[in-house]
Design an enzyme around this catalytic site. Sequence first.
Site, PDB file in Angstrom:
ATOM      1  N   SER A   1       9.746  20.899  -7.248  1.00  0.00           N
ATOM      2  CA  SER A   1       9.600  19.595  -6.599  1.00  0.00           C
ATOM      3  C   SER A   1      10.085  19.631  -5.157  1.00  0.00           C
ATOM      4  CB  SER A   1      10.343  18.505  -7.390  1.00  0.00           C
ATOM      5  OG  SER A   1      11.717  18.814  -7.487  1.00  0.00           O
TER       6      SER A   1
ATOM      7  N   ASN B   1      20.452  15.888 -13.490  1.00  0.00           N
ATOM      8  CA  ASN B   1      19.851  14.646 -13.989  1.00  0.00           C
ATOM      9  C   ASN B   1      20.498  13.406 -13.368  1.00  0.00           C
ATOM     10  OD1 ASN B   1      18.408  16.400 -15.496  1.00  0.00           O
ATOM     11  ND2 ASN B   1      19.309  15.868 -17.479  1.00  0.00           N
TER      12      ASN B   1
ATOM     13  N   THR C   1     -13.623 -22.474   2.522  1.00  0.00           N
ATOM     14  CA  THR C   1     -13.441 -22.162   1.108  1.00  0.00           C
ATOM     15  C   THR C   1     -14.774 -21.551   0.678  1.00  0.00           C
ATOM     16  OG1 THR C   1     -14.240 -24.305   0.314  1.00  0.00           O
ATOM     17  CG2 THR C   1     -11.875 -24.134   0.717  1.00  0.00           C
ATOM     18  N   HIS C   2     -14.729 -20.583  -0.184  1.00  0.00           N
ATOM     19  CA  HIS C   2     -15.932 -19.835  -0.591  1.00  0.00           C
ATOM     20  C   HIS C   2     -16.624 -19.208   0.616  1.00  0.00           C
ATOM     21  CE1 HIS C   2     -15.527 -22.032  -4.436  1.00  0.00           C
ATOM     22  NE2 HIS C   2     -15.225 -23.039  -3.635  1.00  0.00           N
TER      23      HIS C   2
ATOM     24  N   SER D   1     -18.498   5.211  17.776  1.00  0.00           N
ATOM     25  CA  SER D   1     -19.376   5.948  16.875  1.00  0.00           C
ATOM     26  C   SER D   1     -19.843   7.207  17.588  1.00  0.00           C
ATOM     27  CB  SER D   1     -20.568   5.060  16.511  1.00  0.00           C
ATOM     28  OG  SER D   1     -21.692   5.855  16.189  1.00  0.00           O
TER      29      SER D   1
ATOM     30  N   LYS E   1     -21.050   1.092  19.791  1.00  0.00           N
ATOM     31  CA  LYS E   1     -20.191   0.647  18.698  1.00  0.00           C
ATOM     32  C   LYS E   1     -18.707   0.572  19.054  1.00  0.00           C
ATOM     33  CE  LYS E   1     -20.869   0.193  14.914  1.00  0.00           C
ATOM     34  NZ  LYS E   1     -21.447   0.115  13.597  1.00  0.00           N
TER      35      LYS E   1
ATOM     36  N   ASN F   1     -15.638  -0.102  16.434  1.00  0.00           N
ATOM     37  CA  ASN F   1     -15.400  -0.349  15.010  1.00  0.00           C
ATOM     38  C   ASN F   1     -13.935  -0.681  14.696  1.00  0.00           C
ATOM     39  OD1 ASN F   1     -18.095   0.239  14.435  1.00  0.00           O
ATOM     40  ND2 ASN F   1     -17.654   2.436  14.290  1.00  0.00           N
TER      41      ASN F   1
ATOM     42  N   GLU G   1     -10.111  -1.455   8.430  1.00  0.00           N
ATOM     43  CA  GLU G   1     -10.814  -0.964   7.228  1.00  0.00           C
ATOM     44  C   GLU G   1      -9.944   0.022   6.449  1.00  0.00           C
ATOM     45  OE1 GLU G   1     -15.294  -0.266   8.162  1.00  0.00           O
ATOM     46  OE2 GLU G   1     -14.187  -0.102  10.024  1.00  0.00           O
TER      47      GLU G   1
ATOM     48  N   TYR H   1      16.606  12.299 -20.057  1.00  0.00           N
ATOM     49  CA  TYR H   1      15.808  12.881 -18.978  1.00  0.00           C
ATOM     50  C   TYR H   1      14.665  13.722 -19.543  1.00  0.00           C
ATOM     51  CZ  TYR H   1      14.267  15.553 -14.971  1.00  0.00           C
ATOM     52  OH  TYR H   1      13.480  16.105 -13.983  1.00  0.00           O
TER      53      TYR H   1
ATOM     54  N   GLN I   1      10.227  13.965 -12.841  1.00  0.00           N
ATOM     55  CA  GLN I   1      10.098  14.600 -11.519  1.00  0.00           C
ATOM     56  C   GLN I   1       8.891  14.037 -10.758  1.00  0.00           C
ATOM     57  OE1 GLN I   1      11.121  18.803 -10.773  1.00  0.00           O
ATOM     58  NE2 GLN I   1       8.931  19.126 -10.546  1.00  0.00           N
TER      59      GLN I   1
ATOM     60  N   LYS J   1       8.700  10.551  -7.793  1.00  0.00           N
ATOM     61  CA  LYS J   1       9.066  10.342  -6.390  1.00  0.00           C
ATOM     62  C   LYS J   1       7.880  10.310  -5.448  1.00  0.00           C
ATOM     63  CE  LYS J   1      11.631  13.516  -7.535  1.00  0.00           C
ATOM     64  NZ  LYS J   1      12.548  14.547  -7.986  1.00  0.00           N
TER      65      LYS J   1
HETATM   66  N1  ARG Z   1      13.664  18.403  -9.874  1.00  0.00           N
HETATM   67  C1  ARG Z   1      14.102  17.554 -10.924  1.00  0.00           C
HETATM   68  C2  ARG Z   1      13.527  16.150 -10.756  1.00  0.00           C
HETATM   69  O1  ARG Z   1      13.067  15.864  -9.717  1.00  0.00           O
HETATM   70  C3  ARG Z   1      15.592  17.449 -10.899  1.00  0.00           C
HETATM   71  C4  ARG Z   1      16.214  17.249 -12.236  1.00  0.00           C
HETATM   72  C5  ARG Z   1      15.923  18.383 -13.079  1.00  0.00           C
HETATM   73  N2  ARG Z   1      16.694  18.433 -14.274  1.00  0.00           N
HETATM   74  C6  ARG Z   1      16.343  19.206 -15.227  1.00  0.00           C
HETATM   75  N3  ARG Z   1      17.112  19.250 -16.242  1.00  0.00           N
HETATM   76  N4  ARG Z   1      15.250  19.933 -15.205  1.00  0.00           N
HETATM   77  O2  ARG Z   1      13.486  15.377 -11.669  1.00  0.00           O
END
Ligand code: ARG
Length: 475
Positions: free
Chosen positions: A22, A109, A154-155, A276, A282, A284, A289, A316, A321, A324
Amino acid sequence: MALWSGRFEQGVSEGAQRFGASLPVDRAMYAQDIAGSIAHARMLGRQGILDAADVERIEKGLLNIKRQMDEGTFVWDLNDEDIHMAVESQLIRDVGAAGARLHTGRSRNDQVATDTRLYAKELLLSLVDGNDALRKVILTSARTNFGVIMPGYTHLQHAQPVLFSHHLLAYFWMLTRDHVRLVAAWRSADANPLGSAALAGTTYPLDRAYTTELLGFSHPIPNSMDAVSDRDYLLDLLYACSVSMMHLSRLCEEIITWSTTEFGFITLSDAYSTGSSIMPQKKNPDFAELTRGKTGRVYGDLMGLLTTLKSLPLAYDKDLQECKEGAIDAAGTLQDAMACVGGMVATWQVNADAMRAQASRGFTAATDVADYLARRGLPFRDAHEVVGELVLYCERRRKGLEDLTLKELRSFSPLFDDDVLEGLDPEGIARARTTYGGTGHEAVKTQLREAARQLGRDRRQASSLRGRMPNVTGD
Ligand code: ARG
């Protein structure tokens, strides 16, 4: 070798390592990771679990790593699974045994849960600032263009004339509710998981209240299993971002319509338009958009996380993971979109004449003519019917209400007099809507004052939340 390699006879396969990493995502949270580690180390020292010299080595080492990351000179090792491993293994390389003691009474964790909460709070404060800045621009445009009349719809059919300021302020209040939602998400992220360890707490005498104070959280999370597996606050963030993108998308849709040749209500600045490659004429509204388009992506981030979290057993799971990336994506998208929309509104040219010309078209005085008859005693429902017939009569003859003679009017109702259209120009019609929250000039002035007061209150709130962010890294 990974920091957990003891019980393994061989390393993770290369593809699986890449799949499981990650770091490309969570390296964004390095400052929060380091802040969490410093708080943990200080607490371990205060509790006599680590000696003072080790705590000092750890803290110095961490600040040194942070400085390199801030400056962009840190050498990232892509074999590190995540930001927690990257920081800790570098710390161990730099300060040896003291660094290897940092993870006492802690798990990745509770660490990732802490980092993510701190990071979410940071993202949310930036979003709050972006929201306030955009509202300020909208309020300024509403003030500068006070008096400009446009057709209200409206509409998407002409309904009644309104002040352009009134129309714009509708967005101000939508965005005010977005501010509330962003702050609510900030509050839901504002609780400390650190000290929950892997899932069950730990045998070390940790002082969770102390890390809570150092990291600026409002309270320690009361259940260690909930602490390591809760990501609700990211759903709150994603929902707040989704609703706000929806509001921006609605405004952008209007910007797109208003800048068509057919409407011509506004002219976007060149700085917020594109050309364009084939059609030389043009201009735009690409960024409006794109904001509309990116709304779908932010909804996708929300749906993605809802789906990831569904059915996860306690506590956990590695699935977490995945939480995020979407949140970071949604926050970044909303941040950029708010800045872009703010830029469009700050620099657009408002074509008051084009708006005014449309404001009287499409029988926008019809309600007021019905009100006229009702004031003279005709029940409103009957008055509505009479004016409906008048409109049909005018449409057939390609006339406006203002083109009718008194004789023609009287053939529909004897209650008509020659004062019927007095004050029924678009300004007069708008001005007469004096109810609180209506489009009358005085009501809109009140609204402008209330909006300014609201923004002032919201700014003060944002700076008080900012004051509750951690500062263990001395920035
Ligand atoms: N990279 C993991 C996450 O983002 C961190 C926690 C990992 N913990 C584990 N026991 N594998 O969630």
